[in-house]
Design an enzyme around this catalytic site. Structure first.
Site, PDB file in Angstrom:
ATOM      1  N   ASN A 212      67.472 124.747 101.418  1.00 21.01           N
ATOM      2  CA  ASN A 212      66.176 124.846 101.138  1.00 21.01           C
ATOM      3  C   ASN A 212      65.811 126.108 100.088  1.00 21.01           C
ATOM      4  O   ASN A 212      66.713 126.964  99.923  1.00 21.01           O
ATOM      5  CB  ASN A 212      65.193 125.075 102.433  1.00 21.01           C
ATOM      6  CG  ASN A 212      65.692 126.178 103.340  1.00 21.01           C
ATOM      7  OD1 ASN A 212      65.073 127.205 102.877  1.00 21.01           O
ATOM      8  ND2 ASN A 212      66.422 125.917 104.272  1.00 21.01           N
ATOM      9  N   ILE A 309      67.586 126.100 117.093  1.00 23.11           N
ATOM     10  CA  ILE A 309      67.860 127.596 117.680  1.00 23.11           C
ATOM     11  C   ILE A 309      66.301 128.158 118.369  1.00 23.11           C
ATOM     12  O   ILE A 309      66.627 128.740 119.553  1.00 23.11           O
ATOM     13  CB  ILE A 309      67.870 128.520 116.449  1.00 23.11           C
ATOM     14  CG1 ILE A 309      69.154 128.304 115.688  1.00 23.11           C
ATOM     15  CG2 ILE A 309      68.065 130.016 116.941  1.00 23.11           C
ATOM     16  CD1 ILE A 309      69.423 129.133 114.323  1.00 23.11           C
TER      17      ILE A 309
END
Length: 415
Positions: A212, A309
Site C-alpha cells: 500500500n 495484529i
C-alpha cells in the site's frame, strides 16, 4: 481562529548558528511570530541584519539591553514568548543557565520568562563529553521547564566525526511546534508507548509484493509527539524512508508476520499502544525464492490471510493498557471505524479519509475523526500530522486510568 504563536530564539556563538536561519524562516512561513536575541559571540557568525530580514523584526543584542526602554527589555521579551528556543546552545551559555547566572540579554531573559525552553546544544566532541559540561547538562534538565534536543553524531566543523552536531533545522522546528501545542507539559512522562508505522509488504517473489502507499509519516509524527511529551517510545516499523528519532527503540520488519511478532513481544510492557501501521489484509498464498518470469505469473493469484495484529492485541490487552487503532477509509469513514472499535476491543480509533486532497498516505497533513469506547467523537480538521498526533494524545489522555473522567482539550488549543 488560531491564536497567535510567539517564539523567541536565542542564538549562541557557534558555526551551527547558520542552521538557525532556516528555523527562523520556516517558523515565519508557518505564521509564527519570531523574535531573535543574538549574543555578542553569535554576531561573529551571523549578523543582526540576516535574522531581522528572515523574522521581519529587528534583532536584539546586548547593545539593546543597555538602552532605555519603557519596560526592561528582558522582562518584555520573557513575558512575550510562548516558547524560547536556544540554538546553538554553547558550553558557556549552558554553564550559566545551570547555575542561574544572568550576565547578558539572553541569560537575563531566560530567568525573566516562564515559558518552556528548548535547548539545542552544539560543540566539539571533546567539549561535549567533558565531565563539567555533562554535569551542567544533566543538572539543567532536572528543571522540567527545559526540553532537550541532544546533539547528534556526524562531521563537525573541526573535522572531527563524533557527538556534538546540533540537531537539524527540521527536528528543531518539530520540537518548537510540539511545545507550542503542549506548552511544555509532559503528560506521558514515565509511560511506555508502543507505536507501529509504515505499510507492510507481502512478497510474491524477491521483487514483487502486495502493499500500500503508506510512508509511515503519521507514525513518525506519533513518535515525535510521544517523545516530546516524555514517553519511552518503542517503534515497530515496516520499510520507511525517514530516520528514526534519537531515543527511540526501533524494530524493523517487512511483512505482517514480522510486525506481529515484534508487536506481541513488546505489547506486555506498553501502557499505550497506537497501531498506525497500514498492515496488508492478504498475502500471496505461495512465495517463490527466485524471481518469477513474466510468463510464469499466474493469471489468478491465490491469496491467503495475514495475522490480524490489532485484534490479537485487543484479546491480550490488560485492564491498565490502552490500545488505539487507525482506520483509513473512503466514503463513510465513521461506520466502519466504529465497527472496528467494538470488534477489536479498542479503547479509541482514528478514522481518517484517504480520498480527500492532501491528506492520508504520503502527505504531511491529515484530517480525522476520533472515536472512543466511551461514546465520545471529535472531528479534527485538516492539519499537520504532528498536530493531529498531539490532538490524539490529548483525546486519549483520560483513558490511562480506567474509570477516570476525561477532560478533552479543544483541538484549537495549542505543546
Amino acid at each position: 481562529m488560531e491564536p497567535v504563536q510567539r517564539v523567541l530564539i536565542g542564538i549562541g556563538g557557534g558555526i551551527a548558528a547558520y542552521k538557525v536561519c532556516e528555523v527562523i524562516s520556516t517558523l515565519f512561513k508557518a505564521g509564527v511570530q519570531v523574535r531573535v536575541i543574538l549574543t555578542d559571540s553569535a554576531q561573529q557568525f551571523i549578523t543582526p541584519l540576516t535574522v531581522a530580514t528572515l523574522s521581519r523584526h529587528p534583532a536584539y543584542t546586548d547593545a539593546d539591553f543597555w538602552q532605555p526602554h519603557q519596560r526592561p527589555l528582558h522582562i518584555e521579551l520573557g513575558e512575550w514568548a510562548d516558547v524560547f528556543l536556544i540554538a546553538p546552545l554553547t558550553a558557556n551559555t549552558l554553564s550559566k543557565l545551570s547555575y542561574g547566572i544572568a550576565d547578558n540579554l539572553l541569560t537575563n531573559t531566560v530567568l525573566a520568562s516562564r515559558c518552556p525552553v528548548l535547548l539545542a546544544p552544539a560543540m566539539n566532541t571533546e567539549m561535549w563529553q567533558q565531565v563539567a559540561v555533562q554535569r551542567n547538562w544533566q543538572q539543567l534538565l532536572t528543571d522540567l521547564r527545559f526540553h532537550a534536543l541532544a546533539p547528534g553524531y556526524g562531521l563537525l566543523a573541526c573535522d572531527r566525526v563524533g557527538a556534538g552536531r546540533m540537531a537539524e533545522p527540521a527536528e528543531i522546528v518539530t520540537g518548537v511546534q510540539s511545545l507550542l501545542h503542549t506548552s511544555g507539559k509532559r503528560d506521558l512522562l514515565g509511560k511506555r508507548v508502543l507505536i507501529s508505522a509504515g505499510g507492510t509488504r507481502e512478497y510474491l517473489d524477491p521483487v514483487r509484493f502486495i502493499g500500500n502507499p503508506s510512508t509511515g509519516k503519521m507514525g513518525l509524527a506519533l513518535v515525535q509527539a510521544a517523545l516530546h511529551r516524555g514517553a519511552y517510545v518503542t517503534l515497530v516499523h515496516a520499510p520507511i524512508e525517514w530516520a528514526v528519532p534519537q531515543g527511540v527503540q526501533a524494530i524493523a520488519g517487512v511483512n505482517a508476520h514480522q510486525m506481529q511478532q515484534a508487536m506481541l513481544e513488546n505489547f506486555a510492557d506498553a501502557d499505550l499502544t497506537v497501531m498506525s501501521a497500514a498492515v496488508a489484509d492478504v498475502k500471496p498464498a505461495e512465495y517463490s525464492q527466485e524471481k518469477l518470469p513474466k510468463r510464469s505469473l499466474p493469471e489468478q493469484l491465490p491469496l491467503a490471510p495475514v495475522p490480524d495484529i490489532v485484534a490479537e492485541l485487543g484479546r491480550r490487552k490488560q485492564p491498565h493498557q490502552r490500545l488505539i487503532g487507525f482506520a483509513a477509509q473512503t466514503g463513510d469513514i465513521i461506520t466502519p471505524a466504529r465497527q472496528k472499535l467494538q470488534q477489536k476491543k479498542l479503547d479509541a480509533i482514528v478514522a481518517n479519509p484517504i480520498d480527500k486532497p492532501n491528506v492520508g498516505f504520503g502527505s504531511d497533513f491529515n484530517s480525522a475523526v476520533f472515536l472512543d469506547n466511551q461514546g465520545r467523537q471529535i472531528e479534527i480538521p485538516h492539519c499537520s500530522k504532528l498536530k493531529l498526533a498531539h490532538q490524539l494524545f490529548d483525546f486519549v489522555s483520560g483513558l490511562y486510568s480506567r474509570g477516570q473522567k476525561t477532560e478533552v482539550r479543544s483541538h484549537s488549543d495549542l505543546s
